[in-house]
Design an enzyme around this catalytic site. Structure first.
Site, PDB file in Angstrom:
ATOM      1  N   ARG A   6       9.204   1.350  -9.256  1.00  0.00           N
ATOM      2  CA  ARG A   6       8.991   2.720  -9.697  1.00  0.00           C
ATOM      3  C   ARG A   6       8.068   3.478  -8.765  1.00  0.00           C
ATOM      4  O   ARG A   6       7.781   4.647  -8.998  1.00  0.00           O
ATOM      5  CB  ARG A   6       8.356   2.683 -11.081  1.00  0.00           C
ATOM      6  CG  ARG A   6       9.004   3.589 -12.098  1.00  0.00           C
ATOM      7  CD  ARG A   6       8.303   3.319 -13.386  1.00  0.00           C
ATOM      8  NE  ARG A   6       8.658   4.151 -14.476  1.00  0.00           N
ATOM      9  CZ  ARG A   6       9.537   3.830 -15.427  1.00  0.00           C
ATOM     10  NH1 ARG A   6      10.222   2.732 -15.354  1.00  0.00           N
ATOM     11  NH2 ARG A   6       9.716   4.629 -16.440  1.00  0.00           N
ATOM     12  N   LYS A  35      20.179   5.979 -17.524  1.00  0.00           N
ATOM     13  CA  LYS A  35      20.213   4.783 -16.675  1.00  0.00           C
ATOM     14  C   LYS A  35      20.151   3.488 -17.482  1.00  0.00           C
ATOM     15  O   LYS A  35      20.752   2.498 -17.091  1.00  0.00           O
ATOM     16  CB  LYS A  35      19.123   4.824 -15.598  1.00  0.00           C
ATOM     17  CG  LYS A  35      17.728   4.663 -16.119  1.00  0.00           C
ATOM     18  CD  LYS A  35      16.700   4.804 -15.003  1.00  0.00           C
ATOM     19  CE  LYS A  35      15.314   4.947 -15.582  1.00  0.00           C
ATOM     20  NZ  LYS A  35      14.840   3.840 -16.397  1.00  0.00           N
ATOM     21  N   ARG A  62       5.779  11.819 -17.905  1.00  0.00           N
ATOM     22  CA  ARG A  62       6.678  10.822 -17.328  1.00  0.00           C
ATOM     23  C   ARG A  62       7.592  11.446 -16.272  1.00  0.00           C
ATOM     24  O   ARG A  62       7.851  10.855 -15.237  1.00  0.00           O
ATOM     25  CB  ARG A  62       7.494  10.153 -18.440  1.00  0.00           C
ATOM     26  CG  ARG A  62       6.612   9.243 -19.300  1.00  0.00           C
ATOM     27  CD  ARG A  62       7.242   8.917 -20.630  1.00  0.00           C
ATOM     28  NE  ARG A  62       8.393   8.063 -20.495  1.00  0.00           N
ATOM     29  CZ  ARG A  62       9.480   8.163 -21.248  1.00  0.00           C
ATOM     30  NH1 ARG A  62       9.570   9.086 -22.170  1.00  0.00           N
ATOM     31  NH2 ARG A  62      10.462   7.329 -21.074  1.00  0.00           N
ATOM     32  N   ARG A  74      11.020   6.961 -30.335  1.00  0.00           N
ATOM     33  CA  ARG A  74      10.120   6.308 -29.372  1.00  0.00           C
ATOM     34  C   ARG A  74       8.794   7.052 -29.308  1.00  0.00           C
ATOM     35  O   ARG A  74       8.756   8.268 -29.238  1.00  0.00           O
ATOM     36  CB  ARG A  74      10.767   6.288 -27.979  1.00  0.00           C
ATOM     37  CG  ARG A  74      11.541   5.024 -27.730  1.00  0.00           C
ATOM     38  CD  ARG A  74      12.261   5.072 -26.418  1.00  0.00           C
ATOM     39  NE  ARG A  74      11.383   5.258 -25.263  1.00  0.00           N
ATOM     40  CZ  ARG A  74      11.768   4.987 -24.021  1.00  0.00           C
ATOM     41  NH1 ARG A  74      12.975   4.509 -23.792  1.00  0.00           N
ATOM     42  NH2 ARG A  74      10.954   5.184 -23.014  1.00  0.00           N
ATOM     43  N   ARG A 123      17.125  11.656 -27.941  1.00  0.00           N
ATOM     44  CA  ARG A 123      16.740  10.243 -28.118  1.00  0.00           C
ATOM     45  C   ARG A 123      15.493  10.135 -28.999  1.00  0.00           C
ATOM     46  O   ARG A 123      15.372   9.229 -29.818  1.00  0.00           O
ATOM     47  CB  ARG A 123      16.477   9.604 -26.753  1.00  0.00           C
ATOM     48  CG  ARG A 123      16.119   8.137 -26.847  1.00  0.00           C
ATOM     49  CD  ARG A 123      16.033   7.511 -25.474  1.00  0.00           C
ATOM     50  NE  ARG A 123      14.857   7.966 -24.740  1.00  0.00           N
ATOM     51  CZ  ARG A 123      14.651   7.719 -23.441  1.00  0.00           C
ATOM     52  NH1 ARG A 123      15.549   7.063 -22.750  1.00  0.00           N
ATOM     53  NH2 ARG A 123      13.563   8.140 -22.842  1.00  0.00           N
TER      54      ARG A 123
HETATM   55  P1  AMP Z   1      11.122   3.225 -19.269  1.00  0.00           P
HETATM   56  O1  AMP Z   1      11.814   2.761 -20.497  1.00  0.00           O
HETATM   57  O2  AMP Z   1      11.730   2.659 -18.006  1.00  0.00           O
HETATM   58  O3  AMP Z   1      10.993   4.717 -19.201  1.00  0.00           O
HETATM   59  O4  AMP Z   1       9.634   2.621 -19.336  1.00  0.00           O
HETATM   60  C1  AMP Z   1       8.768   2.951 -20.408  1.00  0.00           C
HETATM   61  C2  AMP Z   1       7.317   2.824 -19.949  1.00  0.00           C
HETATM   62  O5  AMP Z   1       7.053   1.471 -19.534  1.00  0.00           O
HETATM   63  C3  AMP Z   1       6.936   3.691 -18.761  1.00  0.00           C
HETATM   64  O6  AMP Z   1       6.621   5.018 -19.127  1.00  0.00           O
HETATM   65  C4  AMP Z   1       5.725   2.921 -18.226  1.00  0.00           C
HETATM   66  O7  AMP Z   1       4.591   3.134 -19.029  1.00  0.00           O
HETATM   67  C5  AMP Z   1       6.161   1.475 -18.418  1.00  0.00           C
HETATM   68  N1  AMP Z   1       6.893   0.972 -17.224  1.00  0.00           N
HETATM   69  C6  AMP Z   1       8.217   0.621 -17.171  1.00  0.00           C
HETATM   70  N2  AMP Z   1       8.549   0.205 -15.939  1.00  0.00           N
HETATM   71  C7  AMP Z   1       7.429   0.300 -15.193  1.00  0.00           C
HETATM   72  C8  AMP Z   1       7.128   0.030 -13.830  1.00  0.00           C
HETATM   73  N3  AMP Z   1       8.071  -0.413 -12.973  1.00  0.00           N
HETATM   74  N4  AMP Z   1       5.856   0.235 -13.409  1.00  0.00           N
HETATM   75  C9  AMP Z   1       4.893   0.672 -14.255  1.00  0.00           C
HETATM   76  N5  AMP Z   1       5.120   0.971 -15.530  1.00  0.00           N
HETATM   77  C10 AMP Z   1       6.361   0.785 -16.018  1.00  0.00           C
END
Ligand code: AMP
Length: 203
Positions: free
Chosen positions: A95, A20, A151, A140, A134
């Site tokens: 989310r 995404k 996650r 990461r 990745r």
């Molecule tokens: P992502 O790259 O979208 O997977 O985000 C990485 C991390 O950032 C997630 O595992 C959360 O710890 C935090 N995060 C990103 N977006 C949100 C959100 N909308 N609400 C809460 N935590 C978030």
């Protein structure tokens, strides 16, 4: 409402490893709108060692969710910037159901609403193998096996239900997320076109 008059307001939703982030950037570029990824905002804050970064570092490393209040405040600040006035694509926010309510409230205050929610569907096995790849490529800190499992569980428990809310509004475009990057992008653009969301360049 056409893209030409009001810009386009989009969300892209999918499990970790659905691609995404990559597709969000491509689609935002196609529509001439900013791609806003809360994950990227948080990672940049951690890298910069800012107050926000210090607040969220441990949470992100554990794969848990940052608080709704803090995340929604970060998104409101970002959406208030000039480049988001003519539309935006959100990646990774909302989310959970509480964040959907926060976003609704904010957009109502702007007399705006979302035009479409792109749901990228990818089988679980495929998303896990993409995350593993990745992890190797980008290193990461939240791509370790244990954190990935956390996650994905949070995605299934908290994030997937937001799609039911948007589905009830009739704005979800489900797109098959398996294929080449170009194929998937073309599918998304076709689905958005079918909803009358025409790109400015194509008008
Ligand atoms: P992502 O790259 O979208 O997977 O985000 C990485 C991390 O950032 C997630 O595992 C959360 O710890 C935090 N995060 C990103 N977006 C949100 C959100 N909308 N609400 C809460 N935590 C978030």
């Amino acid at each position: 409402m056409t893209a030409e008059q009001h810009g386009v307001r989009l969300l892209i939703v999918g499990p970790q490893g659905s691609g995404k982030g990559t597709q969000g950037v491509r689609i935002a570029e196609a529509y001439g709108i900013p791609a806003i990824s809360t994950g990227d905002v948080f990672r940049a804050a951690v890298a910069a060692g800012s107050d926000l970064g210090n607040q969220v570092k441990a949470i992100i490393e554990a794969g848990d969710l940052v608080s709704d209040e803090l995340t929604s405040a970060v998104v409101r600040d970002r959406l208030a910037q000039d480049d988001a006035a003519g539309g935006f694509l959100l990646d990774g926010y909302p989310r959970n159901i509480a964040q959907v309510a926060h976003l609704d409230e904010y957009l109502e205050g702007r007399e705006e609403s979302l035009d479409a929610v792109i749901e990228l569907s990818v089988p679980r096995d495929e998303s896990i193998s993409r995350i593993a790849l990745r992890a190797k490529e980008q290193g990461r800190t939240d791509d370790t096996e244990e954190v990935i499992a956390n996650r994905l569980a949070i995605y299934e428990r908290e994030t997937a239900p937001i799609l039911d809310v948007y589905r009830a509004r009739g704005i979800v475009a489900e797109v098959d997320g398996v294929g080449s990057l170009d194929e998937i992008e073309a599918r998304i653009l076709t689905a958005l076109n079918a909803r009358g969301l025409v790109r400015a360049a194509a008008v």
